[in-house]
Design an enzyme around this catalytic site. Structure first.
Site, PDB file in Angstrom:
ATOM      1  N   SER A   1      13.831  39.040  28.339  1.00 56.43           N
ATOM      2  CA  SER A   1      15.110  38.738  27.711  1.00 56.43           C
ATOM      3  C   SER A   1      15.139  39.356  26.326  1.00 56.43           C
ATOM      4  O   SER A   1      14.143  39.309  25.596  1.00 56.43           O
ATOM      5  CB  SER A   1      15.316  37.223  27.614  1.00 56.43           C
TER       6      SER A   1
ATOM      7  N   HIS B   1      20.630  41.991  17.145  1.00 54.01           N
ATOM      8  CA  HIS B   1      21.652  41.691  16.140  1.00 54.01           C
ATOM      9  C   HIS B   1      21.617  42.766  15.062  1.00 54.01           C
ATOM     10  O   HIS B   1      20.798  42.710  14.134  1.00 54.01           O
ATOM     11  CB  HIS B   1      21.403  40.316  15.510  1.00 54.01           C
TER      12      HIS B   1
ATOM     13  N   HIS C   1      22.897  41.779  24.552  1.00 56.32           N
ATOM     14  CA  HIS C   1      21.926  40.904  25.208  1.00 56.32           C
ATOM     15  C   HIS C   1      21.637  41.478  26.589  1.00 56.32           C
ATOM     16  O   HIS C   1      22.521  42.034  27.246  1.00 56.32           O
ATOM     17  CB  HIS C   1      22.529  39.492  25.354  1.00 56.32           C
TER      18      HIS C   1
ATOM     19  N   ARG D   1      15.125  38.886  35.523  1.00 53.48           N
ATOM     20  CA  ARG D   1      14.250  37.774  35.862  1.00 53.48           C
ATOM     21  C   ARG D   1      14.023  37.687  37.375  1.00 53.48           C
ATOM     22  O   ARG D   1      14.816  38.197  38.179  1.00 53.48           O
ATOM     23  CB  ARG D   1      14.841  36.460  35.356  1.00 53.48           C
TER      24      ARG D   1
ATOM     25  N   HIS E   1      30.681  50.141  30.338  1.00 51.72           N
ATOM     26  CA  HIS E   1      31.010  49.772  31.709  1.00 51.72           C
ATOM     27  C   HIS E   1      30.792  50.932  32.688  1.00 51.72           C
ATOM     28  O   HIS E   1      30.517  50.692  33.872  1.00 51.72           O
ATOM     29  CB  HIS E   1      32.441  49.245  31.787  1.00 51.72           C
TER      30      HIS E   1
ATOM     31  N   HIS F   1      35.188  25.732  25.494  1.00 51.49           N
ATOM     32  CA  HIS F   1      35.750  24.908  24.424  1.00 51.49           C
ATOM     33  C   HIS F   1      36.567  25.735  23.434  1.00 51.49           C
ATOM     34  O   HIS F   1      37.357  25.184  22.671  1.00 51.49           O
ATOM     35  CB  HIS F   1      34.631  24.158  23.686  1.00 51.49           C
TER      36      HIS F   1
ATOM     37  N   GLY G   1       9.214  25.342  27.816  1.00 51.15           N
ATOM     38  CA  GLY G   1       8.914  26.651  27.236  1.00 51.15           C
ATOM     39  C   GLY G   1       8.731  26.577  25.730  1.00 51.15           C
ATOM     40  O   GLY G   1       8.914  25.527  25.106  1.00 51.15           O
ATOM     41  N   ARG G   2       8.388  27.694  25.154  1.00 47.83           N
ATOM     42  CA  ARG G   2       8.107  27.755  23.723  1.00 47.83           C
ATOM     43  C   ARG G   2       9.426  27.872  22.952  1.00 47.83           C
ATOM     44  O   ARG G   2      10.141  28.877  23.072  1.00 47.83           O
ATOM     45  CB  ARG G   2       7.205  28.947  23.424  1.00 47.83           C
TER      46      ARG G   2
END
Length: 303
Positions: free
Chosen positions: A92, A96, A106, A110, A143, A173, A257-258
């Site tokens: 992952s 930034h 991003h 997996r 794209h 939201h 996880g960490r």
């Protein structure tokens, strides 16, 4: 039959390749490496580049975790796997940039396997783009690469995974998408292991082909305090999504996880402003009116 060792070898190699190229792009900082172990089984290596010439912060993390019971976030859509032993390997990354004209991005790739007898396995992943001051040709390029990843495996995949990305990276939201999308896929196993793995390798190998040209084109763009303020305001949406909705974040926290590695995706600086609205006709408003909506970027039609 699936082979988690092959996936692990590919993802660690991809981590090395991406980090090496990002260091070249940045030209100033290098990745600090932090190997870690998970008490419940497994571990990984987090790599973080901070205060660079191009990237304010970049995190590229590999993990291989296993345990005796699937966490709730992983069984939400597969209730039959509750209580099963599992293994998960993943890469992952979140980048930034400092310049507000260079988008945040991003990517995640997996592989899960669950159960010891007749194990169930699947791949997931994708990549998405979160611009602050977007350009049409950058989004079209992004794209175009995404479609090229999918087309050899079926002409239906790009529209499916593009729509899934639009729907997944949506802040309910706020009633707005996080960015301009890309690809999101999960539960990939219908093609068989070898073909599914080939598809994921295609996506992983294409990430920098999609992103680096945008960085190279925009990194020298002049900006000032206004643009940085807006970038940090929009980064707030990134934080909100990751902490409220992101499956990877929830899986990592629920599986023990960490925490430092899980939350390295968050931006180093961010701000919120009460009930802020962009000025009519401003570049900031254009992000909302023209880009933060579902669009067929390769066909010119609203999606």
């Amino acid at each position: 039959m699936s082979n988690i060792d092959d996936v692990k070898a590919y993802l660690t190699s991809l981590q090395n390749r991406i980090c090496a190229e990002l260091e070249t792009v940045d030209g100033k900082a290098t990745f600090a490496r932090d190997a870690w172990e998970r008490p419940g089984g497994g571990g990984g290596e987090s790599r973080v580049l901070s205060d660079g010439g191009v990237f304010e912060q970049a995190g590229v993390g590999f993990s291989h975790v296993f345990g005796t019971q699937m966490p709730p976030s992983a069984t939400k859509n597969r209730p039959e796997l509750a209580g099963k032993a599992f293994q998960a390997v993943g890469l992952s990354l979140v980048l930034h940039p400092r310049n507000p004209y260079v988008p945040t991005t991003h990517a995640n790739f997996r592989f899960f396997t669950a159960g010891k007898r007749n194990p169930v396995w699947w791949f997931g992943g994708g990549f998405d783009l979160t611009p602050y001051y977007p350009f049409d040709d950058d989004v079209v390029h992004w794209h175009t690469v995404a479609k090229a990843v999918c087309d050899p495996f079926g002409k239906d995949l790009y529209p499916r995974y593009k729509q899934w990305c639009d729907e997944y990276f949506y802040l309910k939201h706020r009633d707005e998408p996080r960015g301009v999308g890309g690809l999101f896929f999960d539960d990939v196993n219908e093609m068989g292991f070898e073909k599914s793995f080939e598809f994921v390798r295609s996506a992983g190998d294409s990430f920098l082909k999609a992103y680096r040209p945008i960085v190279d084109k925009r990194v020298a763009h002049r900006y000032g305090a206004r643009q940085r303020d807006f970038q940090q305001y929009r980064r707030g949406r990134y934080v909100e999504f990751n902490l409220l909705y992101d499956r990877g974040t929830l899986f990592g926290l629920q599986s023990g996880g960490r925490t430092e590695s899980i939350l390295m995706s968050l931006p180093p600086t961010v701000r919120w402003a009460y009930n802020w609205k962009p000025e009519p006709g401003s570049p900031e408003e254009i992000l909302y009116t023209d880009f933060l909506r579902a669009r067929d970027w390769l066909g010119g039609r609203d999606g």
